[in-house]
Design a protein around this motif. Structure first.
Motif, mmCIF file in Angstrom:
data_model
loop_
_atom_site.group_PDB
_atom_site.id
_atom_site.type_symbol
_atom_site.label_atom_id
_atom_site.label_comp_id
_atom_site.label_asym_id
_atom_site.label_seq_id
_atom_site.Cartn_x
_atom_site.Cartn_y
_atom_site.Cartn_z
ATOM 1 N N MET A 208 0.828 -1.195 0.000
ATOM 2 C CA MET A 208 0.000 0.000 0.000
ATOM 3 C C MET A 208 0.868 1.252 0.000
ATOM 4 O O MET A 208 0.586 2.198 -0.716
ATOM 5 C CB MET A 208 -0.917 0.027 1.219
ATOM 6 N N ALA A 209 1.918 1.246 0.793
ATOM 7 C CA ALA A 209 2.784 2.413 0.848
ATOM 8 C C ALA A 209 3.463 2.646 -0.492
ATOM 9 O O ALA A 209 3.696 3.772 -0.894
ATOM 10 C CB ALA A 209 3.815 2.243 1.956
ATOM 11 N N ALA A 210 3.779 1.567 -1.189
ATOM 12 C CA ALA A 210 4.460 1.682 -2.471
ATOM 13 C C ALA A 210 3.501 2.068 -3.594
ATOM 14 O O ALA A 210 3.936 2.401 -4.681
ATOM 15 C CB ALA A 210 5.146 0.365 -2.803
ATOM 16 N N SER A 211 2.185 2.031 -3.360
ATOM 17 C CA SER A 211 1.226 2.284 -4.429
ATOM 18 C C SER A 211 0.779 3.743 -4.520
ATOM 19 O O SER A 211 -0.121 4.048 -5.279
ATOM 20 C CB SER A 211 0.013 1.371 -4.266
ATOM 21 N N CYS A 212 1.368 4.628 -3.770
ATOM 22 C CA CYS A 212 1.011 6.045 -3.852
ATOM 23 C C CYS A 212 1.597 6.629 -5.132
ATOM 24 O O CYS A 212 2.792 6.864 -5.229
ATOM 25 C CB CYS A 212 1.540 6.803 -2.634
ATOM 26 N N LYS A 213 0.710 6.845 -6.092
ATOM 27 C CA LYS A 213 1.152 7.363 -7.388
ATOM 28 C C LYS A 213 0.232 8.501 -7.799
ATOM 29 O O LYS A 213 -0.936 8.298 -8.111
ATOM 30 C CB LYS A 213 1.129 6.260 -8.433
ATOM 31 N N ILE A 214 0.761 9.687 -7.806
ATOM 32 C CA ILE A 214 -0.026 10.874 -8.130
ATOM 33 C C ILE A 214 -0.607 10.786 -9.535
ATOM 34 O O ILE A 214 -1.709 11.267 -9.778
ATOM 35 C CB ILE A 214 0.811 12.163 -7.933
ATOM 36 N N GLN B 241 -6.451 6.067 -3.816
ATOM 37 C CA GLN B 241 -5.316 6.853 -3.350
ATOM 38 C C GLN B 241 -5.614 7.657 -2.085
ATOM 39 O O GLN B 241 -4.803 8.469 -1.652
ATOM 40 C CB GLN B 241 -4.854 7.814 -4.455
ATOM 41 N N GLU B 242 -6.750 7.425 -1.473
ATOM 42 C CA GLU B 242 -7.168 8.198 -0.305
ATOM 43 C C GLU B 242 -6.113 8.211 0.801
ATOM 44 O O GLU B 242 -5.848 9.245 1.413
ATOM 45 C CB GLU B 242 -8.491 7.646 0.238
ATOM 46 N N ALA B 243 -5.481 7.084 1.044
ATOM 47 C CA ALA B 243 -4.465 7.004 2.097
ATOM 48 C C ALA B 243 -3.216 7.818 1.749
ATOM 49 O O ALA B 243 -2.400 8.097 2.633
ATOM 50 C CB ALA B 243 -4.083 5.547 2.346
#
Length: 94
Positions: free
Chosen positions: A25-31, A58-60
């Motif tokens: 999940m942390a690695a999936s933050c993609k603007i 991307q809410e998190a």
């Protein structure tokens, strides 16, 4: 004795399986995954279903994006707040 070793092994596997999604999940933050929302954020139009779906995914990550000087103006703008509300995404207080 073998039964207790199997029990320990099962617990270890369960811990690893449960821990792995948190790491991904942390690695999936993609603007860039929020690109379907760009029109709604910049023009104030109603967000598309695709935009809302991506925003929920991307809410998190929204606080992380808001703290980035390259993206904060888009994430914290009044139109972005309208988009989040329209999509049913909680507006974070970072």
């Amino acid at each position: 004795m073998k039964a207790s070793n199997i029990g320990v092994f099962i617990v270890l596997v369960l811990v690893l399986v449960c821990y792995k999604p948190q790491v991904s999940m942390a690695a999936s933050c993609k603007i860039l995954s929020l690109s379907p929302c760009l029109d709604a954020i910049t023009s104030g139009t109603t967000p598309s279903d695709r935009c809302c779906s991506r925003l929920k995914e991307q809410e998190a990550c929204l606080c992380e994006f808001a703290k980035d000087p390259d993206y904060s103006q888009y994430i914290t703008s009044p139109n972005a707040m309208k988009v989040a509300t329209a999509c049913g995404v909680a507006i974070p207080s970072c």
